[in-house]
Design a protein around this motif. Structure first.
Motif, PDB file in Angstrom:
ATOM      1  N   GLY A 150     -22.667 -52.665  69.211  1.00 42.61           N
ATOM      2  CA  GLY A 150     -22.732 -52.523  67.926  1.00 42.61           C
ATOM      3  C   GLY A 150     -22.681 -51.065  67.254  1.00 42.61           C
ATOM      4  N   ARG A 151     -23.378 -50.219  68.193  1.00 47.86           N
ATOM      5  CA  ARG A 151     -23.251 -48.910  67.810  1.00 47.86           C
ATOM      6  C   ARG A 151     -21.595 -48.237  67.646  1.00 47.86           C
ATOM      7  NH1 ARG A 151     -22.721 -45.130  65.781  1.00 47.86           N
ATOM      8  NH2 ARG A 151     -24.051 -43.139  65.826  1.00 47.86           N
ATOM      9  N   TYR A 152     -21.072 -48.912  68.554  1.00 51.21           N
ATOM     10  CA  TYR A 152     -19.350 -48.436  68.485  1.00 51.21           C
ATOM     11  C   TYR A 152     -18.769 -49.144  67.537  1.00 51.21           C
ATOM     12  CZ  TYR A 152     -14.564 -49.797  69.243  1.00 51.21           C
ATOM     13  OH  TYR A 152     -13.358 -50.073  69.140  1.00 51.21           O
ATOM     14  N   LEU A 153     -19.009 -50.273  67.013  1.00 53.06           N
ATOM     15  CA  LEU A 153     -18.557 -50.861  65.799  1.00 53.06           C
ATOM     16  C   LEU A 153     -18.994 -50.117  64.720  1.00 53.06           C
ATOM     17  CD1 LEU A 153     -18.978 -54.744  66.613  1.00 53.06           C
ATOM     18  CD2 LEU A 153     -16.978 -53.306  66.785  1.00 53.06           C
ATOM     19  N   TYR A 154     -20.041 -49.726  64.486  1.00 56.73           N
ATOM     20  CA  TYR A 154     -20.618 -48.739  63.199  1.00 56.73           C
ATOM     21  C   TYR A 154     -19.861 -47.492  63.364  1.00 56.73           C
ATOM     22  CZ  TYR A 154     -24.464 -51.660  61.934  1.00 56.73           C
ATOM     23  OH  TYR A 154     -25.215 -52.760  61.161  1.00 56.73           O
ATOM     24  N   GLU A 155     -19.667 -46.850  64.574  1.00 61.34           N
ATOM     25  CA  GLU A 155     -18.849 -45.599  64.694  1.00 61.34           C
ATOM     26  C   GLU A 155     -17.514 -45.887  64.088  1.00 61.34           C
ATOM     27  OE1 GLU A 155     -19.208 -41.489  64.920  1.00 61.34           O
ATOM     28  OE2 GLU A 155     -20.802 -43.273  65.167  1.00 61.34           O
ATOM     29  N   ARG A 156     -16.667 -46.727  64.586  1.00 61.90           N
ATOM     30  CA  ARG A 156     -15.581 -47.024  64.159  1.00 61.90           C
ATOM     31  C   ARG A 156     -15.395 -47.554  62.824  1.00 61.90           C
ATOM     32  NH1 ARG A 156     -12.576 -52.292  66.262  1.00 61.90           N
ATOM     33  NH2 ARG A 156     -13.877 -53.290  64.735  1.00 61.90           N
ATOM     34  N   SER A 157     -16.473 -48.145  62.051  1.00 60.27           N
ATOM     35  CA  SER A 157     -16.264 -48.488  60.718  1.00 60.27           C
ATOM     36  C   SER A 157     -16.576 -47.288  59.973  1.00 60.27           C
ATOM     37  CB  SER A 157     -17.290 -49.365  60.238  1.00 60.27           C
ATOM     38  OG  SER A 157     -17.327 -50.744  61.009  1.00 60.27           O
ATOM     39  N   PRO A 173     -26.936 -44.372  57.496  1.00 57.63           N
ATOM     40  CA  PRO A 173     -28.061 -44.317  58.556  1.00 57.63           C
ATOM     41  C   PRO A 173     -27.337 -43.545  59.814  1.00 57.63           C
ATOM     42  CG  PRO A 173     -28.604 -46.364  57.436  1.00 57.63           C
ATOM     43  CD  PRO A 173     -27.144 -45.948  57.135  1.00 57.63           C
ATOM     44  N   TYR A 174     -26.124 -43.757  60.273  1.00 58.59           N
ATOM     45  CA  TYR A 174     -25.469 -43.281  61.354  1.00 58.59           C
ATOM     46  C   TYR A 174     -24.502 -42.063  61.235  1.00 58.59           C
ATOM     47  CZ  TYR A 174     -26.973 -47.959  62.497  1.00 58.59           C
ATOM     48  OH  TYR A 174     -27.536 -49.368  62.829  1.00 58.59           O
ATOM     49  N   GLU A 201     -18.642 -38.818  69.765  1.00 60.26           N
ATOM     50  CA  GLU A 201     -17.423 -38.877  70.786  1.00 60.26           C
ATOM     51  C   GLU A 201     -18.028 -39.980  71.823  1.00 60.26           C
ATOM     52  OE1 GLU A 201     -15.709 -35.542  72.415  1.00 60.26           O
ATOM     53  OE2 GLU A 201     -15.424 -34.502  70.596  1.00 60.26           O
ATOM     54  N   ASP A 202     -19.201 -39.954  72.138  1.00 56.40           N
ATOM     55  CA  ASP A 202     -19.603 -40.940  73.332  1.00 56.40           C
ATOM     56  C   ASP A 202     -19.469 -42.255  72.882  1.00 56.40           C
ATOM     57  OD1 ASP A 202     -20.078 -38.669  74.971  1.00 56.40           O
ATOM     58  OD2 ASP A 202     -22.437 -38.713  74.197  1.00 56.40           O
ATOM     59  N   HIS A 203     -19.961 -42.776  71.764  1.00 59.71           N
ATOM     60  CA  HIS A 203     -19.803 -44.019  71.317  1.00 59.71           C
ATOM     61  C   HIS A 203     -18.500 -44.523  70.822  1.00 59.71           C
ATOM     62  CE1 HIS A 203     -24.287 -43.160  70.470  1.00 59.71           C
ATOM     63  NE2 HIS A 203     -24.150 -44.225  70.997  1.00 59.71           N
ATOM     64  N   LEU A 204     -17.501 -43.523  70.673  1.00 66.06           N
ATOM     65  CA  LEU A 204     -16.343 -43.926  70.039  1.00 66.06           C
ATOM     66  C   LEU A 204     -15.411 -44.182  71.459  1.00 66.06           C
ATOM     67  CD1 LEU A 204     -14.870 -44.306  67.483  1.00 66.06           C
ATOM     68  CD2 LEU A 204     -14.075 -41.970  67.608  1.00 66.06           C
ATOM     69  N   ILE A 205     -15.463 -43.101  72.254  1.00 62.83           N
ATOM     70  CA  ILE A 205     -14.705 -43.237  73.564  1.00 62.83           C
ATOM     71  C   ILE A 205     -15.204 -44.193  74.691  1.00 62.83           C
ATOM     72  CG2 ILE A 205     -16.069 -41.511  74.933  1.00 62.83           C
ATOM     73  CD1 ILE A 205     -13.235 -40.208  75.527  1.00 62.83           C
ATOM     74  N   SER A 206     -16.406 -44.666  74.435  1.00 61.30           N
ATOM     75  CA  SER A 206     -16.786 -45.658  75.662  1.00 61.30           C
ATOM     76  C   SER A 206     -16.011 -47.047  75.529  1.00 61.30           C
ATOM     77  CB  SER A 206     -18.233 -45.752  75.434  1.00 61.30           C
ATOM     78  OG  SER A 206     -18.614 -46.585  74.189  1.00 61.30           O
ATOM     79  N   LYS A 207     -15.601 -47.456  74.449  1.00 59.64           N
ATOM     80  CA  LYS A 207     -15.147 -48.615  74.221  1.00 59.64           C
ATOM     81  C   LYS A 207     -13.542 -48.623  74.187  1.00 59.64           C
ATOM     82  CE  LYS A 207     -16.818 -51.897  74.017  1.00 59.64           C
ATOM     83  NZ  LYS A 207     -17.363 -52.811  74.980  1.00 59.64           N
ATOM     84  N   PHE A 208     -13.183 -47.472  73.877  1.00 59.45           N
ATOM     85  CA  PHE A 208     -11.568 -47.205  73.813  1.00 59.45           C
ATOM     86  C   PHE A 208     -11.022 -47.136  75.404  1.00 59.45           C
ATOM     87  CE2 PHE A 208     -11.412 -45.367  69.425  1.00 59.45           C
ATOM     88  CZ  PHE A 208     -11.343 -46.425  68.642  1.00 59.45           C
ATOM     89  N   ARG A 244     -38.730 -56.622  56.891  1.00 59.18           N
ATOM     90  CA  ARG A 244     -38.424 -57.368  58.390  1.00 59.18           C
ATOM     91  C   ARG A 244     -38.129 -55.918  59.180  1.00 59.18           C
ATOM     92  NH1 ARG A 244     -34.473 -62.526  57.324  1.00 59.18           N
ATOM     93  NH2 ARG A 244     -35.779 -63.474  55.996  1.00 59.18           N
ATOM     94  N   PRO A 245     -38.560 -55.928  60.564  1.00 55.55           N
ATOM     95  CA  PRO A 245     -38.233 -54.855  61.466  1.00 55.55           C
ATOM     96  C   PRO A 245     -36.717 -55.000  61.626  1.00 55.55           C
ATOM     97  CG  PRO A 245     -39.367 -56.682  62.376  1.00 55.55           C
ATOM     98  CD  PRO A 245     -39.585 -56.998  60.938  1.00 55.55           C
ATOM     99  N   VAL A 246     -36.215 -53.767  62.137  1.00 56.68           N
ATOM    100  CA  VAL A 246     -34.844 -53.547  62.363  1.00 56.68           C
ATOM    101  C   VAL A 246     -34.636 -53.751  63.795  1.00 56.68           C
ATOM    102  CG1 VAL A 246     -32.993 -52.036  62.317  1.00 56.68           C
ATOM    103  CG2 VAL A 246     -34.459 -51.819  60.582  1.00 56.68           C
ATOM    104  N   ARG A 247     -33.608 -54.578  64.400  1.00 52.73           N
ATOM    105  CA  ARG A 247     -33.465 -54.779  65.714  1.00 52.73           C
ATOM    106  C   ARG A 247     -32.901 -53.705  66.552  1.00 52.73           C
ATOM    107  NH1 ARG A 247     -30.743 -60.772  66.609  1.00 52.73           N
ATOM    108  NH2 ARG A 247     -32.397 -62.268  65.937  1.00 52.73           N
TER     109      ARG A 247
END
Length: 390
Positions: free
Chosen positions: A148-155, A115-116, A306-313, A139-142
């Motif tokens: 969490g978005r960074y973790l999905y991008e890294r995965s 989905p991402y 790039e935004d989600h990947l670089i924000s945590k790095f 069930r509704p998705v949180r």
């Protein structure tokens, strides 16, 4: 154990049958003179009168009952064997349910991460959608947090290139060195220069895992570009490390062995023609290619946010970078331990020494270059002493 029990039961049944159906002995006993012994004759008459109701049947009836008994024993043995086979079959089914297949694991990963964005090198099989029997019970998705978005991008990046978090962190540290304007582009260029990624991009491996298998099984060879001071041409070298980073001008080929050539051609025929990026060259007939340049950011094998990947790095919880300072106007680094423990002459420390910042401050607010005496700090970088480096 089941066959042992069956054999034991058959032995017991045959023994019982042999004991139960022994033919009776003749009742006439005579002495040497032809006269019956009186005592023995009386005892024989008494036994025959007491056991009249338990007398054995005739020979024909005994043979028929013996055959019937054998049939029943054989049927019982067959029933025991069938029950043991059913138990073994049920046990095998339970084992299959407990340990899922690798394809099921890949489907779960795709269902969680796609989905991402797509993961092209993870599996060549399409994603199988689940059919909801009762859609109203879903069930509704949180709402996903930035972390969490960074973790999905890294995965996604980790699964596509088939590497773990430790390897990805090492590549990130290399990409975030001094003077890099676009670290994510440099990170993707490093990942694209791996030898297993080259095998997948040119089409001799269907997935990144298959490319890793080909490299590990000694199916790939490389040859570096000749340097001016080399007195002879470099030779082909077999590489069995999937994380080997290619250099500009390296030539790559499939090992000239029937097994290696057949495996690469079979994968090429299954996948068909593959779009090779501009920085790579590949000959499908001779199975030889070349690494010419770094991968362009528009031709990367996977789309990355790039935004989600670089924000945590780059954040306070990102990777720990090595802090290196150089002497002004040079490329000589200032070591951590300087002049036997004196403060390093970094630009900020020299400026603090000149302005006298922190002379009256206490605790952690005082910079390290001002610790000691108020007017003449003990660790002045301009003082000359024994240049001892511990």
């Amino acid at each position: 154990m089941a066959w042992k029990a069956c054999v034991l039961s058959l032995l017991v049944l045959s023994l019982c049958a042999s004991v139960a159906f022994v033919a009776p002995q003749t009742s006439g006993t005579t002495s040497r003179n032809g006269v019956l012994e009186s005592a023995r004759g009386q005892r024989q008459v008494i036994i025959s009168q007491d056991a009249r109701q338990f007398a054995p049947p005739s020979s024909t009836s005994s043979a028929g009952s013996f055959s019937l008994f054998c049939r029943l024993s054989a049927a019982a043995a067959c029933a025991v064997i069938a029950s043991s086979a059913r138990k073994q079959q049920r046990a095998e089914k339970v084992v299959v349910r407990i340990f899922p297949s690798r394809a099921m694991h890949r489907q779960k990963t795709m269902r969680r991460l796609e989905p991402y964005g797509e993961i092209p090198a993870w599996s060549r099989k399409p994603l199988l959608k689940k059919r909801l029997v009762q859609p109203w019970r879903k069930r509704p998705v949180r709402r996903l947090s930035p972390f969490g978005r960074y973790l999905y991008e890294r995965s996604r990046v980790r699964c596509h290139y088939n590497i773990n978090v430790r390897q990805l962190t090492k590549y990130v540290l290399r990409a975030f060195k001094e003077g890099r304007k676009h670290p994510i582009d440099h990170l993707m260029a490093i990942l694209e220069s791996r030898i297993d990624n080259f095998c997948w991009r040119v089409g001799i491996a269907p997935t990144m895992a298959a490319a890793r298998f080909m490299v590990r099984e000694n199916h790939i060879q490389i040859r570096s570009e000749r340097v001016s001071h080399d007195y002879k041409d470099p030779e082909w070298v077999t590489v069995n490390t999937p994380s080997h980073l290619l250099k500009l001008g390296d030539e790559i080929r499939v090992r000239p062995k029937p097994r290696s050539q057949g495996l690469a051609k079979r994968h090429q025929d299954e996948d068909g023609p593959v779009e090779v990026p501009s920085h790579l060259e590949w000959d499908r007939e001779n199975l030889i290619g070349r690494y010419n340049d770094l991968c362009d950011s528009q031709e990367v094998g996977i789309t990355v946010n790039e935004d989600h990947l670089i924000s945590k790095f780059l954040g306070p919880q990102g990777v720990r970078q090595r802090h290196i300072r150089w002497f002004e106007g040079t490329t000589i680094p200032i070591e951590k331990i300087y002049n036997g423990g004196r403060i390093r002459p970094t630009p900020e420390n020299i400026l603090n020494m000149k302005r006298g910042f922190g002379l009256n401050a206490r605790g952690y607010k005082r910079p390290p270059c001002l610790w000691g005496r108020k007017k003449n700090p003990l660790n002045n970088p301009w003082e000359y002493g024994s240049k001892v480096k511990v």
